[in-house]
Design a protein around this motif. Structure first.
Motif, PDB file in Angstrom:
ATOM      1  N   PHE A 192      77.998  19.523   4.654  1.00 15.36           N
ATOM      2  CA  PHE A 192      79.396  19.706   5.014  1.00 15.36           C
ATOM      3  C   PHE A 192      79.583  20.668   6.185  1.00 15.36           C
ATOM      4  O   PHE A 192      80.617  20.651   6.841  1.00 15.36           O
ATOM      5  N   ASP A 193      78.610  21.521   6.446  1.00 11.68           N
ATOM      6  CA  ASP A 193      78.702  22.500   7.538  1.00 11.68           C
ATOM      7  C   ASP A 193      78.353  21.803   8.852  1.00 11.68           C
ATOM      8  O   ASP A 193      77.274  21.952   9.404  1.00 11.68           O
ATOM      9  N   ARG A 194      79.303  21.062   9.376  1.00 13.68           N
ATOM     10  CA  ARG A 194      79.075  20.191  10.536  1.00 13.68           C
ATOM     11  C   ARG A 194      78.681  20.941  11.805  1.00 13.68           C
ATOM     12  O   ARG A 194      77.945  20.421  12.631  1.00 13.68           O
ATOM     13  N   ASP A 195      79.173  22.167  11.985  1.00  8.42           N
ATOM     14  CA  ASP A 195      78.841  22.911  13.203  1.00  8.42           C
ATOM     15  C   ASP A 195      77.728  23.945  12.965  1.00  8.42           C
ATOM     16  O   ASP A 195      77.427  24.752  13.835  1.00  8.42           O
ATOM     17  N   ASN A 196      77.151  23.929  11.775  1.00  6.39           N
ATOM     18  CA  ASN A 196      76.006  24.793  11.429  1.00  6.39           C
ATOM     19  C   ASN A 196      76.274  26.277  11.664  1.00  6.39           C
ATOM     20  O   ASN A 196      75.380  27.010  12.065  1.00  6.39           O
ATOM     21  N   ASP A 197      77.492  26.718  11.352  1.00  2.81           N
ATOM     22  CA  ASP A 197      77.804  28.136  11.536  1.00  2.81           C
ATOM     23  C   ASP A 197      77.731  28.924  10.232  1.00  2.81           C
ATOM     24  O   ASP A 197      78.034  30.110  10.197  1.00  2.81           O
ATOM     25  N   GLY A 198      77.350  28.257   9.141  1.00  5.32           N
ATOM     26  CA  GLY A 198      77.245  28.939   7.859  1.00  5.32           C
ATOM     27  C   GLY A 198      78.546  29.000   7.084  1.00  5.32           C
ATOM     28  O   GLY A 198      78.592  29.564   5.997  1.00  5.32           O
ATOM     29  N   ILE A 199      79.604  28.442   7.645  1.00  2.35           N
ATOM     30  CA  ILE A 199      80.914  28.437   7.000  1.00  2.35           C
ATOM     31  C   ILE A 199      81.402  27.000   6.944  1.00  2.35           C
ATOM     32  O   ILE A 199      81.419  26.308   7.955  1.00  2.35           O
ATOM     33  N   THR A 253      84.966  20.043   5.427  1.00  5.30           N
ATOM     34  CA  THR A 253      84.936  19.421   4.098  1.00  5.30           C
ATOM     35  C   THR A 253      85.619  18.065   4.161  1.00  5.30           C
ATOM     36  O   THR A 253      85.094  17.072   3.654  1.00  5.30           O
ATOM     37  N   TYR A 254      86.767  18.025   4.798  1.00  7.60           N
ATOM     38  CA  TYR A 254      87.512  16.773   4.950  1.00  7.60           C
ATOM     39  C   TYR A 254      86.654  15.732   5.678  1.00  7.60           C
ATOM     40  O   TYR A 254      86.504  14.598   5.222  1.00  7.60           O
ATOM     41  N   ASP A 255      86.065  16.109   6.819  1.00  7.31           N
ATOM     42  CA  ASP A 255      85.243  15.179   7.590  1.00  7.31           C
ATOM     43  C   ASP A 255      84.038  14.693   6.790  1.00  7.31           C
ATOM     44  O   ASP A 255      83.668  13.516   6.859  1.00  7.31           O
ATOM     45  N   GLY A 256      83.426  15.595   6.025  1.00  6.78           N
ATOM     46  CA  GLY A 256      82.286  15.204   5.194  1.00  6.78           C
ATOM     47  C   GLY A 256      82.677  14.210   4.119  1.00  6.78           C
ATOM     48  O   GLY A 256      81.960  13.237   3.862  1.00  6.78           O
ATOM     49  N   LEU A 257      83.812  14.447   3.496  1.00  8.09           N
ATOM     50  CA  LEU A 257      84.286  13.524   2.458  1.00  8.09           C
ATOM     51  C   LEU A 257      84.650  12.172   3.058  1.00  8.09           C
ATOM     52  O   LEU A 257      84.381  11.128   2.461  1.00  8.09           O
TER      53      LEU A 257
END
Length: 176
Positions: A46-53, A59-63
């Motif tokens: 879910f951490d699309r930009d790999n920033d740890g947050i 979350t929306y994009d992952g779902l």
């Protein structure tokens, strides 16, 4: 397709799988997942930009990427980020609220104020435990100016600080 052979890709099943995945697989050894626990891999998806947050939009994009509709993705992302994020939110808030001298570091006094501000009434063992942990971390990892930096605290969470401290200690012993 008849009712007895429904596909298991309904939104409810998908959301349940996403939410329950860490409960069933979160305790697996890290080695079994290429150095990451299942929970870490779960969050990394879910951490699309790999920033740890993991933000609401991530979350929306992952779902959505998993095939959930816009409405259910919005509701689920709101629930996940609203109800669950407090338990998993990184320590950024500590520095935003309490690091007054240097924005990404805590002094000893700022650490004491942070501990006091985060006490839960009547939770005496929590007070003692938090104080002991943070003060031990401060003692072990403060820099020469007496500052406990954000990246050092992050190293506690990802485990990298421990190896760094052991290496530093061995280097100091070899120089002595």
């Amino acid at each position: 397709m008849d009712a007895g052979r429904r596909r298991l890709s309904s939104p409810a099943v998908a959301v349940a799988a996403i939410l329950l995945f860490p409960l069933f697989f979160g305790s697996q050894p890290a080695a079994a997942y290429g150095g990451m626990t299942a929970l870490q891999k779960h969050a990394a998806f879910f951490d699309r930009d790999n920033d740890g947050i993991v933000s609401f939009s991530e979350t929306y994009d992952g779902l959505r990427a998993l095939g959930l509709g816009a409405g259910l993705s919005s509701l689920s992302a709101a629930f996940i980020n609203g109800a669950l994020s407090g338990k998993t939110r990184p320590f950024e808030e500590i520095f935003t609220k309490h690091a007054m001298t240097v924005p990404d570091a805590l002094t000893s006094d700022e650490l004491d104020k942070m501990l006091q501000a985060n006490r839960k009434p009547g939770d005496y063992s929590g007070w003692v435990g938090a104080s002991a942990e943070w003060k031990m971390l401060y003692r072990l990892a403060k820099d020469k100016d007496g500052l406990l930096h954000k990246d050092v605290v992050r190293g506690v969470y990802d485990g990298s600080l421990f190896a760094k401290l052991v290496k530093q200690r061995r280097s100091e012993e070899n120089q002595a």
